[in-house]
Design a protein around this motif. Structure first.
Motif, short mmCIF file in Angstrom:
data_model
loop_
_atom_site.label_atom_id
_atom_site.label_comp_id
_atom_site.label_asym_id
_atom_site.label_seq_id
_atom_site.Cartn_x
_atom_site.Cartn_y
_atom_site.Cartn_z
N ASP A 178 -2.95 14.41 16.72
CA ASP A 178 -3.89 13.28 16.75
C ASP A 178 -5.12 13.60 17.59
O ASP A 178 -6.25 13.30 17.19
N GLY A 179 -4.89 14.20 18.75
CA GLY A 179 -6.02 14.53 19.63
C GLY A 179 -6.95 15.56 19.02
O GLY A 179 -8.18 15.44 19.12
N THR A 180 -6.38 16.56 18.37
CA THR A 180 -7.20 17.60 17.74
C THR A 180 -8.03 17.04 16.59
O THR A 180 -9.24 17.28 16.48
N LEU A 181 -7.39 16.29 15.71
CA LEU A 181 -8.09 15.79 14.52
C LEU A 181 -9.10 14.71 14.88
O LEU A 181 -10.16 14.60 14.24
N ASN A 182 -8.81 13.94 15.92
CA ASN A 182 -9.78 12.96 16.41
C ASN A 182 -11.05 13.67 16.89
O ASN A 182 -12.17 13.27 16.54
N LEU A 183 -10.88 14.72 17.68
CA LEU A 183 -12.04 15.49 18.14
C LEU A 183 -12.78 16.11 16.96
O LEU A 183 -14.02 16.08 16.90
N ALA A 184 -12.03 16.66 16.01
CA ALA A 184 -12.67 17.33 14.87
C ALA A 184 -13.47 16.35 14.03
O ALA A 184 -14.58 16.66 13.57
N ARG A 185 -12.94 15.15 13.81
CA ARG A 185 -13.69 14.15 13.03
C ARG A 185 -14.98 13.74 13.74
O ARG A 185 -16.03 13.58 13.10
N GLN A 186 -14.90 13.58 15.06
CA GLN A 186 -16.11 13.24 15.80
C GLN A 186 -17.10 14.41 15.82
O GLN A 186 -18.32 14.20 15.82
N ALA A 187 -16.57 15.63 15.81
CA ALA A 187 -17.43 16.81 15.74
C ALA A 187 -18.18 16.84 14.41
O ALA A 187 -19.38 17.13 14.35
N VAL A 188 -17.49 16.53 13.32
CA VAL A 188 -18.14 16.47 12.01
C VAL A 188 -19.26 15.45 12.02
O VAL A 188 -20.39 15.71 11.57
N ALA A 189 -18.97 14.26 12.55
CA ALA A 189 -19.97 13.20 12.57
C ALA A 189 -21.20 13.58 13.39
O ALA A 189 -22.31 13.12 13.10
N ALA A 190 -20.99 14.43 14.40
CA ALA A 190 -22.11 14.84 15.26
C ALA A 190 -22.84 16.07 14.74
O ALA A 190 -23.82 16.52 15.33
N GLY A 191 -22.37 16.64 13.62
CA GLY A 191 -23.04 17.79 13.03
C GLY A 191 -22.63 19.13 13.59
O GLY A 191 -23.37 20.12 13.45
N VAL A 192 -21.46 19.19 14.22
CA VAL A 192 -20.96 20.48 14.72
C VAL A 192 -20.76 21.44 13.56
O VAL A 192 -20.23 21.06 12.50
N ARG A 193 -21.18 22.66 13.74
CA ARG A 193 -21.14 23.65 12.66
C ARG A 193 -19.79 24.34 12.53
O ARG A 193 -19.34 24.63 11.42
N ARG A 194 -19.15 24.67 13.66
CA ARG A 194 -17.90 25.45 13.63
C ARG A 194 -16.93 24.93 14.68
O ARG A 194 -17.32 24.60 15.80
N PHE A 195 -15.65 24.86 14.31
CA PHE A 195 -14.59 24.36 15.17
C PHE A 195 -13.54 25.45 15.30
O PHE A 195 -12.89 25.82 14.31
N ILE A 196 -13.38 26.01 16.50
CA ILE A 196 -12.41 27.08 16.75
C ILE A 196 -11.19 26.48 17.42
O ILE A 196 -11.28 25.89 18.50
N PHE A 197 -10.05 26.61 16.76
CA PHE A 197 -8.81 25.99 17.22
C PHE A 197 -7.85 27.05 17.71
O PHE A 197 -7.48 27.97 16.97
N ILE A 198 -7.42 26.92 18.97
CA ILE A 198 -6.43 27.85 19.53
C ILE A 198 -5.05 27.30 19.20
O ILE A 198 -4.58 26.34 19.81
#
Length: 324
Positions: free
Chosen positions: A98-118
């Motif tokens: 939940d925490g990861t996907l919540n961050l990722a969705r907000q990153a998309v909305a903000a126009g983040v280009r790349r999301f690196i997941f460890i």
């Protein structure tokens, strides 16, 4: 926001995140912003930071993701050996899924280009058989709640990437070691430093490990490499060792020759089963190998630090911190 490109780092006070911070001066064209959970973490974050509170499905990252180009998501609920919660998977999911996907969705909305997941090698499974190392594109087969939560986060990120166009890069490390390492690796160094005889002199398994410096170097490589987009990478030092060999080489790094007794693996495994320590026995006696040929070839990447060099650095820190 600064005119430079911006990287947002989560988990900046953790083992991997803090090492990434230490190496960040190599990426001079970027500005680094980190998120921390509490105001107490601000001093240790070493960079401009935003306090977001607990990480879960409702965390507000709006103050952090605005103007960000790349997210490096290293924060997680870490694997716990003896988790006595009634429903550990639910707890892992709160942060890791939940925490990861919540961050990722907000990153998309903000126009983040790349999301690196460890992520974790536990997505692949807990062990390998002879000459059959895990590969990056193998089917997932996690066996514990932590591995399941990482797998589910990966699946959600891939679906989000396909739907939105944000690039997702997934990195699955094996056991990470380096200065400040804890858990079993720290225990082994403590035993060796105290000259404790250990019954691990006849273990012929093969295990892949990754030095903290090598993992950080791969993360840095994935920040801009065009071939990293929407790929999954396994990472290791590129040299697999047995538990016996690791202890001997660790002893050399510590200046304390390992005192290893040649007890057969089956005896150790039987004793561990009687004590309910099968998971520990698997880590000490079982094999877990990864094939990093995809990482090498697609990214033209080679682990920059050898096992022995990394062990020396790890041992030096241990002696400075724990052996006074």
């Amino acid at each position: 926001m600064p005119s430079q490109k911006v990287i947002l780092l989560t988990g900046s006070t953790g083992f991997v995140g803090s090492a990434f911070l230490d190496s960040f001066q190599k990426i001079s064209e970027y500005c680094l912003l980190s998120v921390v959970r509490t105001t107490r973490d601000l001093d240790s974050a070493q960079t401009e930071s935003v306090v977001v509170g607990s990480i879960n499905g409702s965390t507000d990252y709006s103050a952090a993701v605005t103007g960000v180009d790349i997210v490096v998501h290293a924060a997680a609920r870490a694997h716990i050996m003896h988790d006595d919660l009634a429903d550990p998977l639910a707890e892992y999911r709160k942060v890791n899924v939940d925490g990861t996907l919540n961050l990722a969705r907000q990153a998309v909305a903000a126009g983040v280009r790349r999301f690196i997941f460890i992520s974790s090698i536990k997505v692949n499974g807990e062990g390998t058989t002879a000459n059959q190392p895990y590969k990056a594109d193998d089917d997932s087969a996690p066996l514990d709640p932590y591995g399941v939560s990482k797998m589910e986060a990966e699946q959600g990120l891939r679906a989000l990437a396909a739907k939105t166009g944000m690039e997702v890069v997934i990195i699955r490390p094996v056991l990470v070691y380096g200065p400040g390492v804890k858990a079993n690796f720290l225990s082994m160094m403590s035993w060796l430093h105290k000259d404790v005889p250990l019954p691990f002199g006849a273990i012929h398994n093969r295990r892949s490990l990754v030095a903290l410096d090598n993992l950080v170097d791969l993360i840095v490589t994935c920040i801009e490499h065009p071939a990293a987009a929407n790929q999954t990478f396994l990472v290791s030092d590129g040299e697999d060792v047995s538990t016996t060999e690791l202890l001997r080489r660790m002893g050399v790094a510590l200046g304390k020759p390992a005192r290893l007794l040649p007890v057969p693996s089956w005896v150790l495994e039987a004793g561990a089963a009687m004590l309910g320590k099968q998971a520990l026995a698997q880590r000490l006696c079982g094999s877990l190998q990864v094939d990093i040929s995809k990482t090498r070839e697609l990214l033209n990447w080679t682990p920059p630090v050898s096992v022995d060099e990394a062990l020396r650095k790890t041992a030096k820190h241990f002696l400075e911190q724990h052996a006074k």
